[in-house]
Design a protein around this motif. Structure first.
Motif, PDB file in Angstrom:
ATOM      1  N   GLN A   1       0.819  -1.211   0.000  1.00 57.02           N
ATOM      2  CA  GLN A   1       0.000   0.000   0.000  1.00 57.02           C
ATOM      3  C   GLN A   1       0.853   1.261   0.000  1.00 57.02           C
ATOM      4  N   ARG A   2       2.088   1.141   0.498  1.00 62.19           N
ATOM      5  CA  ARG A   2       2.970   2.315   0.631  1.00 62.19           C
ATOM      6  C   ARG A   2       4.059   2.346  -0.426  1.00 62.19           C
ATOM      7  N   PHE A   3       4.000   1.453  -1.387  1.00 60.93           N
ATOM      8  CA  PHE A   3       5.054   1.338  -2.398  1.00 60.93           C
ATOM      9  C   PHE A   3       4.496   1.869  -3.718  1.00 60.93           C
ATOM     10  N   SER A   4       4.878   3.104  -4.078  1.00 60.44           N
ATOM     11  CA  SER A   4       4.273   3.749  -5.238  1.00 60.44           C
ATOM     12  C   SER A   4       5.308   4.567  -5.998  1.00 60.44           C
ATOM     13  N   TYR A   5       4.883   5.035  -7.176  1.00 64.79           N
ATOM     14  CA  TYR A   5       5.725   5.883  -8.024  1.00 64.79           C
ATOM     15  C   TYR A   5       4.814   6.920  -8.671  1.00 64.79           C
ATOM     16  N   PRO A   6       5.170   8.207  -8.622  1.00 67.39           N
ATOM     17  CA  PRO A   6       4.295   9.227  -9.202  1.00 67.39           C
ATOM     18  C   PRO A   6       4.332   9.190 -10.726  1.00 67.39           C
ATOM     19  N   PHE A   7       3.147   9.136 -11.332  1.00 66.36           N
ATOM     20  CA  PHE A   7       3.058   9.107 -12.791  1.00 66.36           C
ATOM     21  C   PHE A   7       1.722   9.700 -13.211  1.00 66.36           C
ATOM     22  N   GLN A   8       1.785  10.711 -14.067  1.00 66.60           N
ATOM     23  CA  GLN A   8       0.598  11.389 -14.591  1.00 66.60           C
ATOM     24  C   GLN A   8      -0.345  11.829 -13.469  1.00 66.60           C
ATOM     25  N   GLY A   9       0.241  12.334 -12.409  1.00 66.52           N
ATOM     26  CA  GLY A   9      -0.545  12.882 -11.318  1.00 66.52           C
ATOM     27  C   GLY A   9      -1.090  11.864 -10.339  1.00 66.52           C
TER      28      GLY A   9
ATOM     29  N   ASP B   1      -0.282   8.315  -7.741  1.00 68.53           N
ATOM     30  CA  ASP B   1       0.697   7.461  -7.083  1.00 68.53           C
ATOM     31  C   ASP B   1       0.425   6.025  -7.528  1.00 68.53           C
ATOM     32  N   MET B   2       1.180   5.561  -8.522  1.00 70.92           N
ATOM     33  CA  MET B   2       0.935   4.252  -9.134  1.00 70.92           C
ATOM     34  C   MET B   2       1.554   3.143  -8.286  1.00 70.92           C
ATOM     35  N   LYS B   3       0.863   2.001  -8.231  1.00 72.00           N
ATOM     36  CA  LYS B   3       1.314   0.852  -7.446  1.00 72.00           C
ATOM     37  C   LYS B   3       1.234  -0.417  -8.286  1.00 72.00           C
ATOM     38  N   LEU B   4       2.093  -1.384  -7.975  1.00 71.28           N
ATOM     39  CA  LEU B   4       1.990  -2.695  -8.612  1.00 71.28           C
ATOM     40  C   LEU B   4       0.633  -3.317  -8.315  1.00 71.28           C
ATOM     41  N   THR B   5       0.136  -3.147  -7.096  1.00 69.62           N
ATOM     42  CA  THR B   5      -1.129  -3.765  -6.698  1.00 69.62           C
ATOM     43  C   THR B   5      -2.343  -2.887  -6.991  1.00 69.62           C
ATOM     44  N   GLY B   6      -2.144  -1.744  -7.646  1.00 66.59           N
ATOM     45  CA  GLY B   6      -3.252  -0.919  -8.084  1.00 66.59           C
ATOM     46  C   GLY B   6      -4.004  -0.256  -6.950  1.00 66.59           C
ATOM     47  N   VAL B   7      -5.177   0.290  -7.300  1.00 74.55           N
ATOM     48  CA  VAL B   7      -5.987   1.008  -6.323  1.00 74.55           C
ATOM     49  C   VAL B   7      -7.063   0.112  -5.717  1.00 74.55           C
ATOM     50  N   GLU B   8      -7.354  -1.026  -6.365  1.00 72.13           N
ATOM     51  CA  GLU B   8      -8.322  -1.951  -5.792  1.00 72.13           C
ATOM     52  C   GLU B   8      -7.677  -2.700  -4.632  1.00 72.13           C
ATOM     53  N   ARG B   9      -8.505  -3.218  -3.761  1.00 72.24           N
ATOM     54  CA  ARG B   9      -7.996  -3.842  -2.540  1.00 72.24           C
ATOM     55  C   ARG B   9      -7.243  -5.121  -2.864  1.00 72.24           C
ATOM     56  N   ALA B  10      -5.996  -5.188  -2.463  1.00 73.34           N
ATOM     57  CA  ALA B  10      -5.192  -6.409  -2.545  1.00 73.34           C
ATOM     58  C   ALA B  10      -4.803  -6.794  -1.128  1.00 73.34           C
ATOM     59  N   ARG B  11      -4.650  -8.086  -0.897  1.00 79.36           N
ATOM     60  CA  ARG B  11      -4.362  -8.531   0.460  1.00 79.36           C
ATOM     61  C   ARG B  11      -3.142  -9.448   0.475  1.00 79.36           C
ATOM     62  N   VAL B  12      -2.384  -9.376   1.536  1.00 81.17           N
ATOM     63  CA  VAL B  12      -1.315 -10.339   1.788  1.00 81.17           C
ATOM     64  C   VAL B  12      -1.966 -11.631   2.251  1.00 81.17           C
ATOM     65  N   LEU B  13      -1.504 -12.756   1.716  1.00 79.03           N
ATOM     66  CA  LEU B  13      -2.077 -14.053   2.047  1.00 79.03           C
ATOM     67  C   LEU B  13      -1.503 -14.538   3.366  1.00 79.03           C
ATOM     68  N   GLU B  14      -2.068 -14.034   4.450  1.00 74.21           N
ATOM     69  CA  GLU B  14      -1.552 -14.364   5.791  1.00 74.21           C
ATOM     70  C   GLU B  14      -1.575 -15.865   6.047  1.00 74.21           C
ATOM     71  N   GLY B  15      -2.533 -16.563   5.460  1.00 77.57           N
ATOM     72  CA  GLY B  15      -2.659 -17.993   5.699  1.00 77.57           C
ATOM     73  C   GLY B  15      -1.549 -18.841   5.119  1.00 77.57           C
ATOM     74  N   VAL B  16      -0.719 -18.272   4.239  1.00 71.74           N
ATOM     75  CA  VAL B  16       0.393 -19.043   3.677  1.00 71.74           C
ATOM     76  C   VAL B  16       1.725 -18.662   4.290  1.00 71.74           C
TER      77      VAL B  16
END
Length: 471
Positions: free
Chosen positions: A444-452, A454-469
């Motif tokens: 959630q905190r790993f981003s790069y500014p592009f075209q105004g 803050d772009m992320k590998l995991t995007g703006v939709e909710r992504a979760r860490v797989l705690e169960g693994v």
């Protein structure tokens, strides 16, 4: 190639040669002020102590069938050749079977419980059966793209939009590299099976990140990296002088313009110069014992997945951060049984050997190995030269092994026909988030500014860490 062509290529080839060693090299040459963004990576990263140092991603390009690898479905056998229940398929995305009569295709192999963990693995994968207790099998993967190229783009970048950074570029941008004479992100491909789909170099693109973070493709046969060898009659001393002169010019230009691509140009020359020594040593397998070659089933220089797996271990030993191997040939619309045998014969043993080799060298605990394709295959029959299966995105299998991951477990599940992921559903972006977490990065905190934005590998939709693994 004449010298003018070589200079033109190098001037434009930040996309091709990368810059894993830029910071250390520049520090040695008094140019450390230009080393932004390379080792140790982005300021403040990692966010917390990482569990792993590197990632090896084994890409089974074309989409292996989960129903003939890890996801046993007895109900498929019972309903074989009967109409597929419409409740599963109505309104659902289907590729080549759209608008055609849909019949259930039973499993084309047998399964067995393996290891102390009792993981269920098919007889197509006898070497996987031997390492069942090392694997964390994700049986509930889903993706959003049903055709090969956009599905690869989605798997690699978290979006189907072309031009976004690949996961390997994100990782090397964030964490830098541990080696100063090889790229931080290396890609290799091999072929064998049905209808090998093309893999575009944009699958390892740096996108809007500085181009020095792009993956570097190593050739499986012949010259490992094009245009790295010096031209005839040019010695290392003379070439060093040329690189230093170009660095001085570009340092002056950077001071005036601040263009980050000037850094890429500097790093391109430097890494190419260093690779003239490091790459021949890397690919020279004469120091590998015959027992290791036999374990992989590798003949160095033959372009096989086996040789690429052995080279992946050598790259990992030298500190390469992200290593991606593609094996092209898993697109089994027809004659699935025949081509599963082909693909598994080429990849099963080398994959097992890579895991064992990393273990015996004490490296598996600091490496995350990921195996899987861009999607799975349908429970429905498709016939092109024998029974096969169409593309499928609603439920398929991948696996992880190594540092920070629970070994010998299955995570998630699909329904009784292997159509829909129903339990602990794992989106591709969840896989990315978990990979970043193991590297010590909060997605959630790993981003790069592009075209105004803050772009992320995991995007703006909710992504979760797989705690169960997580171990």
């Amino acid at each position: 190639m004449n010298e003018l062509q070589r200079r033109t290529f190098l001037a434009k080839s930040g996309l091709s040669l990368g810059a894993a060693s830029f910071a250390n090299l520049l520090a040695r040459d008094g140019l450390a002020e230009l080393a932004t963004g390379l080792p140790p990576g982005v300021d403040g990263l990692p966010h917390f102590p990482p569990r792993i140092k590197r990632v090896i991603f084994l890409c089974m390009a074309g989409g292996p069938s989960h129903l003939e690898t890890f996801d046993e479905k007895p109900e498929l056998a019972r309903l074989h050749d009967q109409p597929m229940p419409a409740s599963f398929t109505d309104g659902q995305p289907i590729a080549q079977l759209a608008g055609k009569p849909l019949k259930v295709q039973g499993p084309m192999t047998t399964f067995r419980r393996c290891g102390q963990s009792g993981q269920t693995i098919s007889d197509f994968l006898p070497y996987h059966q031997k390492m069942a207790d090392d694997l964390c099998i994700l049986k509930s993967m889903v993706t959003e793209q049903i055709n090969h190229d956009p599905a690869h783009t989605f798997m690699n970048t978290g979006t189907a939009i072309s031009g976004r950074p690949s996961m390997g570029s994100w990782v090397t941008y964030g964490l830098g590299s541990e080696c100063d004479d090889l790229p931080g992100f290396v890609v290799m491909t091999s072929i064998g099976g049905r209808n090998p789909q093309p893999i575009a170099s944009r699958q390892w693109s740096s996108g809007f990140l500085p181009s020095r973070y792009q993956g570097v493709e190593f050739n499986s046969t012949g010259v490992p990296v094009h245009y790295v060898d010096p031209p005839a009659g040019v010695g290392k001393v003379g070439q060093r002088a040329v690189v230093d002169a170009i660095a001085a010019i570009n340092r002056h230009r950077f001071a005036r313009h601040g263009d980050p691509e000037i850094q890429t140009r500097l790093s391109t020359y430097e890494i190419a110069f260093q690779m003239q020594t490091s790459v021949p040593d890397l690919v020279d397998m004469s120091d590998e014992p015959q027992r290791i070659l036999d374990m992989y089933g590798a003949t160095p220089g033959d372009g096989s997945f086996a040789s690429n797996c052995l080279l992946a271990r050598r790259l990992a030993e030298r500190g390469v951060r992200f290593i991606q191997l593609y094996h092209r040939g898993w697109d089994h619309h027809g004659d699935l049984e025949r081509y599963m045998n082909v693909c598994c014969k080429l990849t099963d043993q080398p994959t097992w050997a890579l895991i064992q080799d990393l273990k015996q060298r004490g490296m598996l605990d600091e490496t995350l190995v990921i195996w899987g394709g861009e999607f799975g295959r349908t429970p429905m029959y498709q016939g092109k030269g024998g029974p096969g299966r169409d593309h499928h995105i609603k439920g398929f299998s991948m696996w992880m092994a190594g540092g920070g991951v629970k070994p010998g477990i299955s995570y998630g599940a699909t329904d009784e026909l292997g159509y829909n992921a129903t339990e602990n559903v794992v989106h591709v972006r969840d896989l990315h988030a978990t990979m970043l977490h193991l590297l010590g990065i909060r997605h959630q905190r790993f981003s790069y500014p592009f075209q105004g934005l803050d772009m992320k590998l995991t995007g703006v939709e909710r992504a979760r860490v797989l705690e169960g693994v997580l171990a």
